[in-house]
Design an enzyme around this catalytic site. Structure first.
Site, PDB file in Angstrom:
ATOM      1  N   SER A  30       0.823  -1.226   0.000  1.00  0.00           N
ATOM      2  CA  SER A  30       0.000   0.000   0.000  1.00  0.00           C
ATOM      3  C   SER A  30       0.846   1.261   0.000  1.00  0.00           C
ATOM      4  O   SER A  30       1.641   1.477   0.913  1.00  0.00           O
ATOM      5  CB  SER A  30      -0.865   0.058   1.266  1.00  0.00           C
ATOM      6  OG  SER A  30      -1.928  -0.821   1.166  1.00  0.00           O
ATOM      7  N   HIS A  83      -4.888  -9.334  -2.643  1.00  0.00           N
ATOM      8  CA  HIS A  83      -5.194  -9.663  -1.248  1.00  0.00           C
ATOM      9  C   HIS A  83      -6.306 -10.694  -1.200  1.00  0.00           C
ATOM     10  O   HIS A  83      -7.196 -10.711  -2.054  1.00  0.00           O
ATOM     11  CB  HIS A  83      -5.641  -8.415  -0.486  1.00  0.00           C
ATOM     12  CG  HIS A  83      -4.621  -7.326  -0.445  1.00  0.00           C
ATOM     13  ND1 HIS A  83      -4.506  -6.374  -1.423  1.00  0.00           N
ATOM     14  CD2 HIS A  83      -3.658  -7.041   0.469  1.00  0.00           C
ATOM     15  CE1 HIS A  83      -3.516  -5.554  -1.124  1.00  0.00           C
ATOM     16  NE2 HIS A  83      -2.976  -5.932   0.017  1.00  0.00           N
ATOM     17  N   GLU A  86      -9.881  -9.239  -1.002  1.00  0.00           N
ATOM     18  CA  GLU A  86     -10.538  -8.772  -2.220  1.00  0.00           C
ATOM     19  C   GLU A  86     -11.389  -9.872  -2.854  1.00  0.00           C
ATOM     20  O   GLU A  86     -12.064  -9.631  -3.855  1.00  0.00           O
ATOM     21  CB  GLU A  86      -9.488  -8.311  -3.233  1.00  0.00           C
ATOM     22  CG  GLU A  86      -8.728  -7.081  -2.790  1.00  0.00           C
ATOM     23  CD  GLU A  86      -7.565  -6.755  -3.725  1.00  0.00           C
ATOM     24  OE1 GLU A  86      -7.753  -5.954  -4.635  1.00  0.00           O
ATOM     25  OE2 GLU A  86      -6.475  -7.329  -3.543  1.00  0.00           O
ATOM     26  N   ALA A 113       2.405  -2.309   4.333  1.00  0.00           N
ATOM     27  CA  ALA A 113       2.039  -1.366   5.381  1.00  0.00           C
ATOM     28  C   ALA A 113       1.460  -2.204   6.508  1.00  0.00           C
ATOM     29  O   ALA A 113       0.747  -3.175   6.253  1.00  0.00           O
ATOM     30  CB  ALA A 113       1.007  -0.379   4.859  1.00  0.00           C
ATOM     31  N   HIS A 244      -7.829   3.713   6.376  1.00  0.00           N
ATOM     32  CA  HIS A 244      -6.915   3.464   5.256  1.00  0.00           C
ATOM     33  C   HIS A 244      -6.233   4.750   4.785  1.00  0.00           C
ATOM     34  O   HIS A 244      -5.088   4.714   4.324  1.00  0.00           O
ATOM     35  CB  HIS A 244      -7.689   2.809   4.107  1.00  0.00           C
ATOM     36  CG  HIS A 244      -6.828   2.412   2.940  1.00  0.00           C
ATOM     37  ND1 HIS A 244      -5.814   1.483   3.059  1.00  0.00           N
ATOM     38  CD2 HIS A 244      -6.808   2.819   1.649  1.00  0.00           C
ATOM     39  CE1 HIS A 244      -5.218   1.330   1.884  1.00  0.00           C
ATOM     40  NE2 HIS A 244      -5.803   2.135   1.012  1.00  0.00           N
TER      41      HIS A 244
END
Ligand code: HPA
Length: 269
Positions: A30, A83, A86, A113, A244
């Protein structure tokens, strides 16, 4: 088509595109995908054009494969990873690592991250080991004997020699690099404060929604691994709330050090 046939089909497609001699795979988390923009003599391929490849849907993940020269090495960089949260099956999440191996990479640098347990925003952490709390394992199913054994050893999944080099280089550059255990969950929820207290007891220093599946598949096939977490926030319960946007914002602040460090490490791996 079997998984092995898919890997070979994708590998052949990428070789045809000119990805003939990658040394290192680079999986950029990310907000960290910018490093791929520094690749020289780049061949850039949209994920949508690659057979058997997943699609990346998260803000901060571009969805491009970038091959070329970075710090004097031939790298294959994933600008945006897949991911599990998802909706991608684990086989899709980890497919790029299979292809990196098939293309001849010797190692992968996996970045993410992560929320800090003890560590705070802005910390860069070399991953010493992980705890798989995804409830999944990407190697479930028929074993690909061509890649590795049915019951892979995970004792040295994160390559010590890579980590030692990373520390030596960070020190030389005046960049603080900590060490720690990454605990992987599926997301997409952030954790509850009670979960984070439990993870702390378990020995975790950072928590995130990626990396663990890719590293399991890398370790299975003997790929060497350097894992670096960019800590973007205190994990739940250690700060008032999580979002986020903050994760992306803090990675924007860290990315200068992050990019410089990864390039310097690549040059010496
Ligand atoms: N938890 C899980 N994943 C994350 C976090 C977190 O606190 N921060 C960035 N990715």
């Amino acid at each position: 088509m079997s998984l092995l046939e898919k890997i070979i089909e994708t590998k052949d497609f990428l070789v045809e595109k000119g990805l003939t001699e990658p040394e290192f795979g680079l999986i950029l988390g990310s907000g960290l995908g910018e490093l791929a923009e520094e690749v020289e003599n780049a061949i850039v391929i949209d994920y949508a054009d690659i057979p058997n490849w997943g699609q990346s849907t998260v803000v901060g993940h571009a969805g491009k494969l970038v091959y070329g020269d970075l710090a004097g090495r031939k790298v294959l960089a994933l600008q945006g990873r897949f991911h599990f949260y998802e909706g991608n099956p684990m086989k899709v999440v980890t497919f790029p690592v299979r292809v990196m191996k098939a293309l001849g990479c010797q190692g992968v640098i996996v970045t993410n991250a992560a929320g800090g347990i003890g560590y705070g925003p802005g910390t860069l952490m070399a991953i010493t080991d992980h705890i798989n709390l995804t409830g999944q394992n990407p190697l479930i199913g028929e074993n690909l004997d061509e890649f590795g054994p049915r019951f892979p050893d995970m004792s040295n999944a994160y390559t010590k020699a890579y980590r030692e080099k990373a520390h030596a280089i960070a020190e030389k550059m005046g960049i603080k690099l900590d060490d720690g255990v990454y605990l992987g969950v599926t997301g997409p929820t952030y954790e509850t404060p009670a979960e984070i207290r439990a993870f702390q007891t378990m020995g975790a220093h950072a928590v995130g929604m990626s990396t663990v599946p890719e590293v399991i598949v890398a370790a299975h096939s003997g790929l060497k691994v350097l894992g670096i977490s960019a800590i973007t926030n205190f994990a739940a319960g250690f700060q008032s709330e999580l979002n986020h946007e903050e994760v992306v914002e803090v990675t924007q602040q860290i990315k200068g050090n992050f990019k410089g460090l990864i390039k310097a490490i690549l040059a010496e791996l």
